[in-house]
Design a protein around this motif. Sequence first.
Motif: not given
Length: 864
Positions: A559-576
């Motif tokens: 539930l927290v994950d889906i809420s964070k994704l909807d709220a735009g809290v989670i940002k991608a940290d792209v690395t190789a």
Amino acid sequence: MRDSTEGSALAYQQRIAQLEAENERLRKIRDALIQRVESGVDHKPDPYAAFEHSVILAEQVRERTDALNQAMDELKVSNKALNRTRDEAETARQRLEDAIESIADGFVLFDQDQRLVLSNSRFNSYWRMTGEDIQPGESVDEVRAKAVTTGLIVEEYNGSAAEGGVFQLSNGRWVQMTERTTREGGLVVLYSDITDVKNSETARREKALADKSRLLQATVDNLSQGVVLVNPDGRPEIWNDRFLNLTGLASDQITTDCNLKALMAGAAVPLLHPGSARRGSSQYLEQVHRRIDGTVVEVKTHPMPDGGFVNTYTDITERYQYAETLEESERWIRVVTDHVPALIAYVGADLTVQFCNKVYEAWYGRGRSSLLDMPLDQVHEPELYHRLMPQVRQALAGESVTFELEEDDVRGSRHYMLRSYVPNRDVRGDVVGFFVMIRDITDRRRTAMALEQAYDNLERRVKERTSALTGLNNQLRQEINERAAVEARLRDAKLEAERANLSKTKFLAAVSHDLLQPLNAARLFTSALQEHAFGPKAENLVRSVSTSLDDVENLLGTLVDISKLDAGVIKADVTAFDLRDLLNNLAREFRQMADAEGLSLDFVPSSAVVRTDSQLLARILRNFLTNAIRYTGSGRILLGCRRQRDHVLLQVWDTGPGIPEDKLTEIFQEFKRVQSAARSGDKGLGLGLAIVDKIARILGHEITVDSIEGRGSVFSVRVPLGRLDSNATKEETVFPMPAQDMDGARIWVIDNDLAICQGMQTLLQGWGCDVLTAVSLADLDAQVQVATDRVDVILADYHLDNDEIGVDVVAAINARRQERVPVIMITANYTNELKQDIRDRGYLLMNKPVKPLKLRAALNHILQ
């Protein structure tokens, strides 16, 4: 100098001869007079007269003798001067010959008659190879004729009058001739050997030509067009890679010796040459070819003065598609305008019709095939054209003009036309034409005239109708206001619903820390209980509580994950990073789960390097594997990779019941479960694949699913390949499994939640650690000497009371101590910024709820 000396000697000799002749004549006169005196007996002159005559004669003789002696003295002096001058002239001539001989250049002297007088050995050496001998007395023309007939001069280049000519001799040497006229009218010619200069100039020209060739090739290679230069023999001399790409030729196929026309007979794009033009047409050709792959190439040929030609190949696919789009747009515009009853046209600044619809063409065409590009004075009758010109000038001056004008149609009927001229400006604001719209308002005008005639009769009726219309307008206005109020309420309700949904989402995302705090404490207590032996019944109860907490943790985390994704809290940290550790850890983790459910999990390792967020990718794969275990009753599960050019396809295969084809898109919706799980007691909410879909959108990865009912499914995520940075650090620290107890380890726990402090203390003391808990830095100062007391590890919560954060507390502790204490930072915050900040400080990061096994491994790693 020698000629002038010889002239002086000759004059002196002539003078001496004259004096000797005069002396001889005087002697003869003297002898004649003496003889007359001695033989004059018969006359018997007077003695005095004879004496006087003899005295006079003797005086004359003496005078003549003195003159003769003086002339003889002068002659002796002259002879001495002549001898001295002859010696000087001979010395000067010898010096002149020595000076001429010492000159490195060929030297030739001609007199005023253009006859050779003197030359040096350098000049004579030029003639040795011809067998000719140039003698004094030969003329200039004879010397030049010999140089040509004997083959001494191979090639001649005539320069300016001051520079003279340049000659190439038969021995390969180059000489430059310089002529100067002497004061007496003679000619001095110098022949300078310029072979070294000529060779240096030739080398410099060849180097410059080579540099220009390299520059030309580099220029051609950097052109966006394909270019090939073909010589008159049909062989290529210069080409670039773009030419090879657009024609489909390989780099090893084309050489400077091949026949390019034959080579390109089967190429994707043909070779054009000026000879391809039809007789009577220009030699310049231009063609457009569409390749099999859809690429459109424009080919142009340009003839060269020497008979060769240049072909250019331009990729005009986008321009061609844009032109097609414009043509399609123009077609639609014409379809629309042709069905509009108004007359529509566009007139350029040169007063020519550049566009018109069918109505305009039918009105002004008068039997002509087309009005396009026709001047406005030919479209309209002269009388109408002059009436329109004032408004046309206003439109070209940048004014929008609307006016009425009477016109006659082709049948002579009078019409009232409402004309509108709208200027068209370019990007610089200059008027480049104007749009024309003409509407036939004849009926409206006639109606207006009729209404005007009947105005007096209609005024009364208008007043009556005005009153009625006023009431109707009031009713309509009231109805419009009511509708506007209803629409406003609907908008407010929709906005309120959106705000409520967003508030709910942000609330769940924001309170994740508070939600996970008691869960984290409960897990610590249950983990501490599992460390003790209470008997089978109590152990089953503890295990049941731990399992229930796991379910609560999974549901709450989802539930927290889906809420964070909807709220735009989670940002991608792209690395190789290397997939090896990620896949190995996933395989090790889920193989135990699969074994517990009686399934076989196979794993194909991979060392591919990908570029993405490692944690978010792990979440996607964990959801795939969890679903595979949950819905597979029996059989096997496969985790592996497939390379696809610049991407890697990470896949999870299972032998479950499969998914109906019409349900493949529904499974990614929230709270949507297509069928019951194969395992009893499943507590899923149907959010796993919805989370996968949202994470994939954040990462920009493609998620695909293929399934056959009754046979199984395969879930795939497409990830781009990357390249490791030598300075990059690993995203996660992989800890080894604990190998021994941690008896006597001194650990400080800092957390603002007393329940977590008690749970952590119970758990760590069960592992043999000496634990001290505190809720703040002040609380810790009250219990120990921070600067000097022994401590092995600090466990600190990131969020503390009174706006205090754990990293600042730990930094303050280490600032007082001589040696830094290892730190494990515990938080429920999953943001990339916090993760990077803790990594930069050199701390270990663990997310809530804390896994006891992972905590023990981390402590064991630090203490060892």
